[in-house]
Motif scaffolding. Structure first.
Motif, PDB file in Angstrom:
ATOM      1  N   MET A 101     144.358  52.821  50.419  1.00 30.31           N
ATOM      2  CA  MET A 101     143.651  54.101  50.597  1.00 30.31           C
ATOM      3  C   MET A 101     143.166  54.693  49.273  1.00 30.31           C
ATOM      4  O   MET A 101     142.021  55.127  49.184  1.00 30.31           O
ATOM      5  CB  MET A 101     144.568  55.110  51.317  1.00 30.31           C
ATOM      6  CG  MET A 101     144.787  54.754  52.783  1.00 30.31           C
ATOM      7  SD  MET A 101     143.308  54.789  53.761  1.00 30.31           S
ATOM      8  CE  MET A 101     142.952  56.499  53.699  1.00 30.31           C
ATOM      9  N   PRO A 102     144.008  54.715  48.236  1.00 23.96           N
ATOM     10  CA  PRO A 102     143.507  55.264  46.958  1.00 23.96           C
ATOM     11  C   PRO A 102     142.318  54.485  46.427  1.00 23.96           C
ATOM     12  O   PRO A 102     141.389  55.040  45.854  1.00 23.96           O
ATOM     13  CB  PRO A 102     144.720  55.152  46.033  1.00 23.96           C
ATOM     14  CG  PRO A 102     145.894  55.155  46.965  1.00 23.96           C
ATOM     15  CD  PRO A 102     145.467  54.420  48.176  1.00 23.96           C
ATOM     16  N   GLU A 103     142.299  53.184  46.586  1.00 25.73           N
ATOM     17  CA  GLU A 103     141.176  52.380  46.069  1.00 25.73           C
ATOM     18  C   GLU A 103     139.892  52.706  46.826  1.00 25.73           C
ATOM     19  O   GLU A 103     138.804  52.772  46.246  1.00 25.73           O
ATOM     20  CB  GLU A 103     141.501  50.898  46.213  1.00 25.73           C
ATOM     21  CG  GLU A 103     142.702  50.469  45.333  1.00 25.73           C
ATOM     22  CD  GLU A 103     143.023  49.001  45.527  1.00 25.73           C
ATOM     23  OE1 GLU A 103     142.354  48.374  46.395  1.00 25.73           O
ATOM     24  OE2 GLU A 103     143.886  48.483  44.797  1.00 25.73           O
ATOM     25  N   GLN A 104     140.027  52.899  48.156  1.00 26.43           N
ATOM     26  CA  GLN A 104     138.835  53.259  48.928  1.00 26.43           C
ATOM     27  C   GLN A 104     138.297  54.631  48.526  1.00 26.43           C
ATOM     28  O   GLN A 104     137.086  54.853  48.444  1.00 26.43           O
ATOM     29  CB  GLN A 104     139.175  53.260  50.421  1.00 26.43           C
ATOM     30  CG  GLN A 104     139.507  51.860  50.957  1.00 26.43           C
ATOM     31  CD  GLN A 104     139.868  51.882  52.445  1.00 26.43           C
ATOM     32  OE1 GLN A 104     139.993  52.961  53.038  1.00 26.43           O
ATOM     33  NE2 GLN A 104     140.038  50.691  53.019  1.00 26.43           N
ATOM     34  N   ALA A 105     139.232  55.573  48.243  1.00 25.21           N
ATOM     35  CA  ALA A 105     138.798  56.915  47.828  1.00 25.21           C
ATOM     36  C   ALA A 105     138.048  56.865  46.497  1.00 25.21           C
ATOM     37  O   ALA A 105     137.035  57.548  46.289  1.00 25.21           O
ATOM     38  CB  ALA A 105     140.010  57.848  47.721  1.00 25.21           C
ATOM     39  N   VAL A 106     138.552  56.019  45.585  1.00 23.61           N
ATOM     40  CA  VAL A 106     137.880  55.893  44.271  1.00 23.61           C
ATOM     41  C   VAL A 106     136.482  55.311  44.438  1.00 23.61           C
ATOM     42  O   VAL A 106     135.511  55.720  43.809  1.00 23.61           O
ATOM     43  CB  VAL A 106     138.733  55.023  43.332  1.00 23.61           C
ATOM     44  CG1 VAL A 106     137.958  54.716  42.053  1.00 23.61           C
ATOM     45  CG2 VAL A 106     140.022  55.752  42.995  1.00 23.61           C
ATOM     46  N   ALA A 107     136.347  54.301  45.320  1.00 17.31           N
ATOM     47  CA  ALA A 107     135.030  53.680  45.541  1.00 17.31           C
ATOM     48  C   ALA A 107     134.057  54.666  46.154  1.00 17.31           C
ATOM     49  O   ALA A 107     132.869  54.719  45.777  1.00 17.31           O
ATOM     50  CB  ALA A 107     135.202  52.456  46.459  1.00 17.31           C
ATOM     51  N   VAL A 108     134.558  55.475  47.134  1.00 21.79           N
ATOM     52  CA  VAL A 108     133.661  56.460  47.755  1.00 21.79           C
ATOM     53  C   VAL A 108     133.207  57.503  46.745  1.00 21.79           C
ATOM     54  O   VAL A 108     132.030  57.891  46.676  1.00 21.79           O
ATOM     55  CB  VAL A 108     134.376  57.127  48.945  1.00 21.79           C
ATOM     56  CG1 VAL A 108     133.531  58.287  49.468  1.00 21.79           C
ATOM     57  CG2 VAL A 108     134.630  56.116  50.057  1.00 21.79           C
ATOM     58  N   ALA A 109     134.155  57.972  45.897  1.00 16.49           N
ATOM     59  CA  ALA A 109     133.798  58.974  44.881  1.00 16.49           C
ATOM     60  C   ALA A 109     132.788  58.413  43.889  1.00 16.49           C
ATOM     61  O   ALA A 109     131.826  59.089  43.479  1.00 16.49           O
ATOM     62  CB  ALA A 109     135.060  59.435  44.151  1.00 16.49           C
ATOM     63  N   GLY A 110     132.986  57.130  43.482  1.00 16.35           N
ATOM     64  CA  GLY A 110     132.026  56.513  42.535  1.00 16.35           C
ATOM     65  C   GLY A 110     130.639  56.382  43.136  1.00 16.35           C
ATOM     66  O   GLY A 110     129.623  56.582  42.471  1.00 16.35           O
ATOM     67  N   GLY A 111     130.580  56.027  44.445  1.00 18.12           N
ATOM     68  CA  GLY A 111     129.269  55.922  45.092  1.00 18.12           C
ATOM     69  C   GLY A 111     128.552  57.252  45.165  1.00 18.12           C
ATOM     70  O   GLY A 111     127.329  57.339  44.993  1.00 18.12           O
ATOM     71  N   ILE A 112     129.341  58.299  45.479  1.00 18.37           N
ATOM     72  CA  ILE A 112     128.722  59.628  45.570  1.00 18.37           C
ATOM     73  C   ILE A 112     128.154  60.056  44.205  1.00 18.37           C
ATOM     74  O   ILE A 112     127.029  60.570  44.091  1.00 18.37           O
ATOM     75  CB  ILE A 112     129.745  60.637  46.094  1.00 18.37           C
ATOM     76  CG1 ILE A 112     130.115  60.306  47.561  1.00 18.37           C
ATOM     77  CG2 ILE A 112     129.187  62.071  45.995  1.00 18.37           C
ATOM     78  CD1 ILE A 112     131.236  61.158  48.108  1.00 18.37           C
TER      79      ILE A 112
END
Length: 357
Positions: free
Chosen positions: A1-12
């Motif tokens: 979950m933390p890795e997915q959150a980091v990827a979503v934040a980077g995309g935004i």
């Protein structure tokens, strides 16, 4: 979950930066496009409110000038000469008060409306009044003319020098097809010395532009006479006299600040020796319309003055009779007949004086 959150934040964050970059680029392109389409509205220096009145004035002036259009040119104050504080005068004349007219800069070609509006027709100019008088000395040559010589003279009082400038000769009549002229200049009564110009090759209209100096005192100046002899040099180096000019200085006013420019027609030299009692040259002219005979005495030479002649001014030195066949013969009759055949022309000749009546 933390890795997915980091990827979503980077995309935004990346999408946001890309959107901002696209927006900045679009803004800059829009500004450049708007700048190309923008323009500055130029203020016209012409007051259109007065255009109709001006055109009416100009049309009136054109009607007035119609009769003299071929002889006169309208004098117009152009619309570019506009100033402040103009004071209206009569006849459409205007003058600026306490200010200097300035020129409105032009911005490219203007239409005929703008070139006429604002102009003031203040009068006309007759071009004929401003023409220099036509110099006919190089065009009007009498019949039988053998050439014409131009020269100038000036006298320096302090150095007692007579300055003679030989300018040009025109319309020479040489004995052959080609002509190589030069000029000898004498200051009479001295016949032994002379000054000579350069020879101009193969021309009937030589341009000399040469300067000569004669040393002569101011007391003797008015007793001297300039003599110009124009010669032609043939292929065998022989000299042929084409004509002469005799110019007495007695009637001329020569000063340091008075340069006299003169032209004279060439005359044929009288090669005959003086007669026993001297010779006289005069011209005859008969106007058949007015029935008038004109006699002009020109020169005399070889006169025989007696010892007692200084006391009696009326002493007879000689005489000559010129007239028709019932009175004369020889050269005197020829002179008379030539005058009759050339009415209104000056016919001049030399004649020998006779002493007996």
């Amino acid at each position: 979950m933390p890795e997915q959150a980091v990827a979503v934040a980077g995309g935004i964050i990346g999408g946001t930066l890309l959107f901002v970059l696209i927006g900045i680029t679009a803004y800059l392109l829009w500004k450049k496009f708007c700048r190309l389409l923008s323009y500055e509205k130029l203020a016209s220096p012409v007051k259109t409110a007065n255009a109709n009145a001006i055109f009416q004035d100009q049309s009136t002036s054109e009607i007035q000038l119609k009769s003299t259009r071929s002889r006169s040119v309208p004098f117009i104050i152009p619309p570019t000469l506009h100033g402040r504080d103009w004071m209206t005068l009569t006849n459409e004349e205007q003058v600026q008060e306490d200010s200097v007219p300035y020129v409105v800069p032009q911005s490219g070609p203007r239409s005929s409306f703008h070139s006429l509006a604002g102009a003031y027709v203040v009068g006309t100019i007759n071009p004929e009044l401003y023409k220099f008088p036509e110099d006919k000395s190089e065009t009007d040559f009498p019949e039988g003319n053998i050439g014409r010589l131009w020269f100038s003279i000036e006298y320096e009082q302090e150095s007692e020098r007579l300055l003679v400038s030989l300018i040009k000769v025109r319309k020479l009549q040489p004995p052959a097809d080609s002509c190589s002229p030069f000029v000898k200049i004498y200051l009479l009564p001295d016949e032994r010395s002379y000054l000579q110009s350069k020879t101009k090759r193969k021309t009937l209209n030589p341009q000399f532009d040469e300067n000569f100096v004669f040393q002569v005192s101011s007391k003797m100046l008015l007793q001297r006479t300039l003599k110009f002899l124009v010669y032609h040099v043939d292929k065998q180096k022989k000299h042929h006299l084409l004509g002469q000019v005799i110019f007495p200085l007695k009637n001329e006013t020569l000063t340091d600040d008075n340069k006299l420019v003169v032209w004279r027609d060439l005359e044929k030299e009288n090669l005959e020796p003086p007669s026993d009692y001297g010779d006289i040259q005069f011209s005859l002219s008969y106007n058949d319309y007015l029935g008038r005979l004109t006699v002009v005495v020109l020169r005399a030479r070889g006169l025989k003055l007696q010892e007692e002649s200084h006391a009696a001014k009326t002493h007879l030195l000689g005489h000559v009779v010129v007239g028709p066949f019932m009175y004369t013969r020889g050269k005197e009759l020829e002179h008379w007949n030539e005058m009759i055949s050339k009415p209104k022309e000056l016919v001049k000749r030399w004649h020998a004086l006779c002493h007996s009546m």
